[in-house]
Enzyme design. Sequence first.
Site, PDB file in Angstrom:
ATOM      1  N   GLY A   1       0.821  -1.216   0.000  1.00 36.30           N
ATOM      2  CA  GLY A   1       0.000   0.000   0.000  1.00 36.30           C
ATOM      3  C   GLY A   1       0.850   1.259   0.000  1.00 36.30           C
ATOM      4  O   GLY A   1       0.483   2.284   0.576  1.00 36.30           O
TER       5      GLY A   1
ATOM      6  N   GLY B   1      -0.424   4.917  -0.966  1.00 36.77           N
ATOM      7  CA  GLY B   1      -1.433   5.589  -0.154  1.00 36.77           C
ATOM      8  C   GLY B   1      -0.871   6.793   0.575  1.00 36.77           C
ATOM      9  O   GLY B   1       0.326   7.085   0.524  1.00 36.77           O
ATOM     10  N   GLN B   2      -1.762   7.492   1.281  1.00 37.94           N
ATOM     11  CA  GLN B   2      -1.383   8.722   1.979  1.00 37.94           C
ATOM     12  C   GLN B   2      -0.214   8.498   2.923  1.00 37.94           C
ATOM     13  O   GLN B   2       0.783   9.224   2.895  1.00 37.94           O
ATOM     14  CB  GLN B   2      -2.581   9.268   2.759  1.00 37.94           C
ATOM     15  CG  GLN B   2      -2.279  10.531   3.542  1.00 37.94           C
ATOM     16  CD  GLN B   2      -3.312  10.830   4.608  1.00 37.94           C
ATOM     17  OE1 GLN B   2      -4.038   9.937   5.053  1.00 37.94           O
ATOM     18  NE2 GLN B   2      -3.382  12.074   5.027  1.00 37.94           N
ATOM     19  N   LEU B   3      -0.309   7.478   3.767  1.00 41.36           N
ATOM     20  CA  LEU B   3       0.755   7.191   4.717  1.00 41.36           C
ATOM     21  C   LEU B   3       1.926   6.488   4.048  1.00 41.36           C
ATOM     22  O   LEU B   3       3.093   6.759   4.340  1.00 41.36           O
ATOM     23  CB  LEU B   3       0.206   6.336   5.856  1.00 41.36           C
ATOM     24  CG  LEU B   3       1.135   6.052   7.034  1.00 41.36           C
ATOM     25  CD1 LEU B   3       1.543   7.345   7.736  1.00 41.36           C
ATOM     26  CD2 LEU B   3       0.464   5.096   8.022  1.00 41.36           C
TER      27      LEU B   3
ATOM     28  N   ASP C   1       2.413  -1.715  -4.620  1.00 40.84           N
ATOM     29  CA  ASP C   1       0.996  -1.374  -4.654  1.00 40.84           C
ATOM     30  C   ASP C   1       0.368  -2.071  -5.847  1.00 40.84           C
ATOM     31  O   ASP C   1       1.059  -2.737  -6.621  1.00 40.84           O
ATOM     32  CB  ASP C   1       0.791   0.148  -4.728  1.00 40.84           C
ATOM     33  CG  ASP C   1      -0.447   0.582  -3.945  1.00 40.84           C
ATOM     34  OD1 ASP C   1      -1.535   0.027  -4.196  1.00 40.84           O
ATOM     35  OD2 ASP C   1      -0.328   1.457  -3.073  1.00 40.84           O
TER      36      ASP C   1
ATOM     37  N   ASP D   1      -0.495  -7.381  -5.564  1.00 40.03           N
ATOM     38  CA  ASP D   1      -1.809  -7.558  -4.966  1.00 40.03           C
ATOM     39  C   ASP D   1      -1.599  -8.464  -3.748  1.00 40.03           C
ATOM     40  O   ASP D   1      -1.306  -9.648  -3.890  1.00 40.03           O
ATOM     41  CB  ASP D   1      -2.763  -8.210  -5.965  1.00 40.03           C
ATOM     42  CG  ASP D   1      -4.161  -8.432  -5.394  1.00 40.03           C
ATOM     43  OD1 ASP D   1      -4.339  -8.280  -4.164  1.00 40.03           O
ATOM     44  OD2 ASP D   1      -5.062  -8.771  -6.177  1.00 40.03           O
TER      45      ASP D   1
ATOM     46  N   TYR E   1     -14.587  -1.524   8.780  1.00 41.16           N
ATOM     47  CA  TYR E   1     -13.159  -1.208   8.851  1.00 41.16           C
ATOM     48  C   TYR E   1     -12.658  -1.393  10.278  1.00 41.16           C
ATOM     49  O   TYR E   1     -11.629  -2.044  10.515  1.00 41.16           O
ATOM     50  CB  TYR E   1     -12.943   0.229   8.383  1.00 41.16           C
ATOM     51  CG  TYR E   1     -11.534   0.754   8.567  1.00 41.16           C
ATOM     52  CD1 TYR E   1     -10.473   0.250   7.818  1.00 41.16           C
ATOM     53  CD2 TYR E   1     -11.263   1.784   9.464  1.00 41.16           C
ATOM     54  CE1 TYR E   1      -9.184   0.735   7.967  1.00 41.16           C
ATOM     55  CE2 TYR E   1      -9.976   2.287   9.624  1.00 41.16           C
ATOM     56  CZ  TYR E   1      -8.942   1.764   8.881  1.00 41.16           C
ATOM     57  OH  TYR E   1      -7.668   2.246   9.025  1.00 41.16           O
TER      58      TYR E   1
ATOM     59  N   LYS F   1     -10.020  -4.136  11.878  1.00 43.21           N
ATOM     60  CA  LYS F   1      -8.825  -3.721  12.618  1.00 43.21           C
ATOM     61  C   LYS F   1      -8.757  -4.392  13.992  1.00 43.21           C
ATOM     62  O   LYS F   1      -7.674  -4.775  14.445  1.00 43.21           O
ATOM     63  CB  LYS F   1      -8.781  -2.199  12.745  1.00 43.21           C
ATOM     64  CG  LYS F   1      -8.440  -1.481  11.440  1.00 43.21           C
ATOM     65  CD  LYS F   1      -7.087  -1.903  10.908  1.00 43.21           C
ATOM     66  CE  LYS F   1      -6.701  -1.206   9.638  1.00 43.21           C
ATOM     67  NZ  LYS F   1      -5.413  -1.706   9.092  1.00 43.21           N
TER      68      LYS F   1
END
Length: 317
Positions: free
Chosen positions: A9, A12-14, A35, A50, A140, A144
């Site tokens: 990932g 992504g933003q982070l 990614d 993936d 979500y 988690k």
Amino acid sequence: MTENILITGASGQLGAVMTKALQEKFGVNHVIASDLRPNESFEGLFEILDVTDNEALKSIVAKYKITQIYHLAAILSAKGELFPLKTWDINMSTFFNVLEVSRQLSVKKVFYPSSIAVFGSNISRVNTPQDSNLMPSTVYGISKVAGENWANYYFEKYDLDVRSIRYPGVIGYQSLPGGGTTDYAVDIYHKAVKQEHFECFLKETTTLPMIYIEDAVRATIELMDAPAENISIRTSYNLAGMSFSPKEVADSIKKTYPNFEVSYNPDFRQNIADSWPMSIDDTKAKEDWGWKPKYDLDAMSKVMIDNLKAYYNSVIA
């Protein structure tokens, strides 16, 4: 021993900011970003991956002799409510693959990002304790919580060194919002710098825990660097940066843009936010690995505005 890091990932933003920080720490040739799609903006090693494909993940871990995995791939809270079963399948299957491949190929450390989404409306919302009873209101959050327990299980049963943080809302200028309930706090800065009206999907008084992205990345690396004997939480650590409401961030922005206009039109994300903490007790993170945030709201606003102004000026030019 040389560390070789895999980030899932990574676009992504982070992930994008984490990748650069880890490249600076370990060297560009020892960090493999991955990614679902190619990302031409990355400098260094990048693999299309993936993470639901166990064999593909195993192949990359073996190829690069990976010693640490930062597993950042996931579907977030707001987007997850639109596709709940898909969110559960993807969030859990990817983490199971990371855990199993790490166990089988002797990966030394795994980072698993949790979230304030693990908390539900049954909690004490002010200074929410580390050991709260977790009854999340989103799929979500449910995924988690399950992931936190599986992290602990793999540590207890297989001695796999899995470490985790419950992130508050993460705010950064480096990428656009990715489908989270706290994403208004990113978008609002973009609208302000572009001198556009901003319509917020939360009420103006909705206070939530937030963290500036540089603090979030630093906290993660500090946790992963800490000696194993210091880690007393094997589910996930509470982490605090700052807490504010949409009105408070708007007021901070208005110190630079006094004519900035904001309206409020709460949608389904309001119910999600109402079940989350307003502030977080992160005493264990402070005690175990010395966590301390650097950014408050006004300091973050300055960095966000300065960098977004530079970005949009370069786009116009």
